[in-house]
Motif scaffolding. Structure first.
Motif, PDB file in Angstrom:
ATOM      1  N   LYS A  72       2.524  19.781  23.445  1.00 14.85           N
ATOM      2  CA  LYS A  72       1.455  19.481  24.619  1.00 14.85           C
ATOM      3  C   LYS A  72       2.030  18.388  25.339  1.00 14.85           C
ATOM      4  O   LYS A  72       2.885  17.617  25.207  1.00 14.85           O
ATOM      5  N   LEU A  75      -2.511  17.366  31.195  1.00 15.98           N
ATOM      6  CA  LEU A  75      -2.777  18.253  32.498  1.00 15.98           C
ATOM      7  C   LEU A  75      -2.349  17.601  33.694  1.00 15.98           C
ATOM      8  O   LEU A  75      -2.109  16.427  33.816  1.00 15.98           O
ATOM      9  N   HIS A  91      -2.221  20.296  27.998  1.00 17.02           N
ATOM     10  CA  HIS A  91      -1.737  21.686  28.350  1.00 17.02           C
ATOM     11  C   HIS A  91      -0.725  21.961  27.253  1.00 17.02           C
ATOM     12  O   HIS A  91       0.065  21.178  26.729  1.00 17.02           O
ATOM     13  N   GLU A 111       3.783  29.987  28.364  1.00 12.11           N
ATOM     14  CA  GLU A 111       2.599  29.142  28.766  1.00 12.11           C
ATOM     15  C   GLU A 111       1.808  29.898  29.765  1.00 12.11           C
ATOM     16  O   GLU A 111       1.993  30.720  30.616  1.00 12.11           O
ATOM     17  N   ASN A 113      -0.884  28.896  32.866  1.00 18.02           N
ATOM     18  CA  ASN A 113      -1.288  28.030  33.996  1.00 18.02           C
ATOM     19  C   ASN A 113      -2.497  28.597  34.571  1.00 18.02           C
ATOM     20  O   ASN A 113      -2.764  29.569  34.511  1.00 18.02           O
ATOM     21  N   HIS A 175      -7.640  29.423  27.825  1.00 20.01           N
ATOM     22  CA  HIS A 175      -6.611  28.445  28.612  1.00 20.01           C
ATOM     23  C   HIS A 175      -5.245  28.512  28.037  1.00 20.01           C
ATOM     24  O   HIS A 175      -5.006  29.375  27.077  1.00 20.01           O
ATOM     25  N   SER A 176      -4.686  27.389  28.115  1.00 23.67           N
ATOM     26  CA  SER A 176      -3.117  27.274  27.847  1.00 23.67           C
ATOM     27  C   SER A 176      -3.215  27.186  25.990  1.00 23.67           C
ATOM     28  O   SER A 176      -2.188  27.770  25.722  1.00 23.67           O
TER      29      SER A 176
END
Length: 275
Positions: A72, A75, A91, A111, A113, A175-176
């Motif tokens: 992680k 963000l 993230h 990943e 985005n 989301h991520s």
């Protein structure tokens, strides 16, 4: 935050929750090549080209995946502005340790985005771990979970195309971290990546619901109260704010409570890197 002066990020968060970000449906395949300053980058939403580009980056063979890790970082950009007040917001990305049939190491990161999916491939771990699109990643990095794997990159690309991840826009529930969980859980042998603490998710959900409920309740109360004159507008707005806050808090808590739990403690970074 008061109902009379709402934070603009709240409205941006609402738009994001409805999937109205800048999603392009593209998959970006980034191939780092030794001796070249800039990586080769392929942007495409065509599934045949995704397959060809990914296999080319993987030396045109099915690589054996031996390790899978989730990291992680803070963000960045618009997402940081929207979600920096939420402590569980960060993230997440996946790094795969692979090897060719001749025993050479390959590293892959995947990943999600706000604009699309990024897949990076390199002979160097640092290219995919510390960089994105050829640029240094910003902020601190922390390892979250790791496991062995018995999958190949061919298994991975079939899984990716079957689930059509590039057709799923980035939003408040997709989301991520959700993408990292999907990939990790597929590749890993024994573990599952649970990305949020239930109590913290419930608290954040309750807080967001209370703010939103107060705002909407105040506006509705003021409109209805206006029918009875200026004094009615003030009283109606106040009552609506209180009622909306209560309802929003309950709904937010219910939504947040479903976010899941994290059973595994974060390992020490030095130990994590050696795994």
């Amino acid at each position: 935050m008061s109902s009379s002066s709402p934070d603009i990020s709240l409205f941006a968060l609402l738009r994001l929750s409805q999937g109205s970000g800048e999603w392009s449906h593209d998959v970006c395949i980034i191939e780092y090549e030794e001796g070249k300053n800039k990586p080769f980058i392929l942007h495409t939403d065509d599934h045949d080209l995704i397959s060809v580009g990914f296999r080319k980056a993987c030396s045109k063979e099915a690589l054996k995946i031996s390790k899978v890790r989730v990291y992680k970082t803070p963000l960045q950009g618009k997402l940081k502005e929207l979600l920096e007040k939420f402590p569980i917001a960060y993230h997440a990305y996946v790094v795969l340790e692979c090897c060719t049939s001749s025993g050479e190491k390959k590293w892959i990161s995947l990943e999600k985005n706000i604009g699309g999916i990024c897949i990076q491939v390199s002979d160097s771990r640092d290219d995919v771990l510390l960089k994105l699109m050829g640029e240094e990643r910003k902020g601190t990095r922390e390892g979250l979970i790791s496991d062995e794997s018995d999958k190949t990159t061919e298994d991975l690309i079939k899984f990716f195309l079957k689930n059509k991840f590039n057709t799923q826009p980035y939003d408040i529930t997709n989301h991520s971290k959700k993408f990292a969980k999907d990939v990790f859980d597929f590749v890993a042998v024994t573990k599952k990546y649970e990305y949020e603490d239930q109590e913290e998710a419930a608290r954040v959900g309750a807080g967001a619901g209370a703010v939103l409920g107060a705002l909407l309740g105040a506006v509705l109360g003021a409109v209805l109260g206006a029918v009875g004159g200026p004094m009615g507008a003030v009283a109606g707005g106040t009552a609506g704010s209180v009622a909306g806050s209560s309802v929003g808090a309950v709904k937010g808590a219910q939504m947040g409570a479903h976010a899941g739990t994290r059973d595994n403690e974060i390992e020490r970074q030095s130990k994590f890197e050696r795994q």
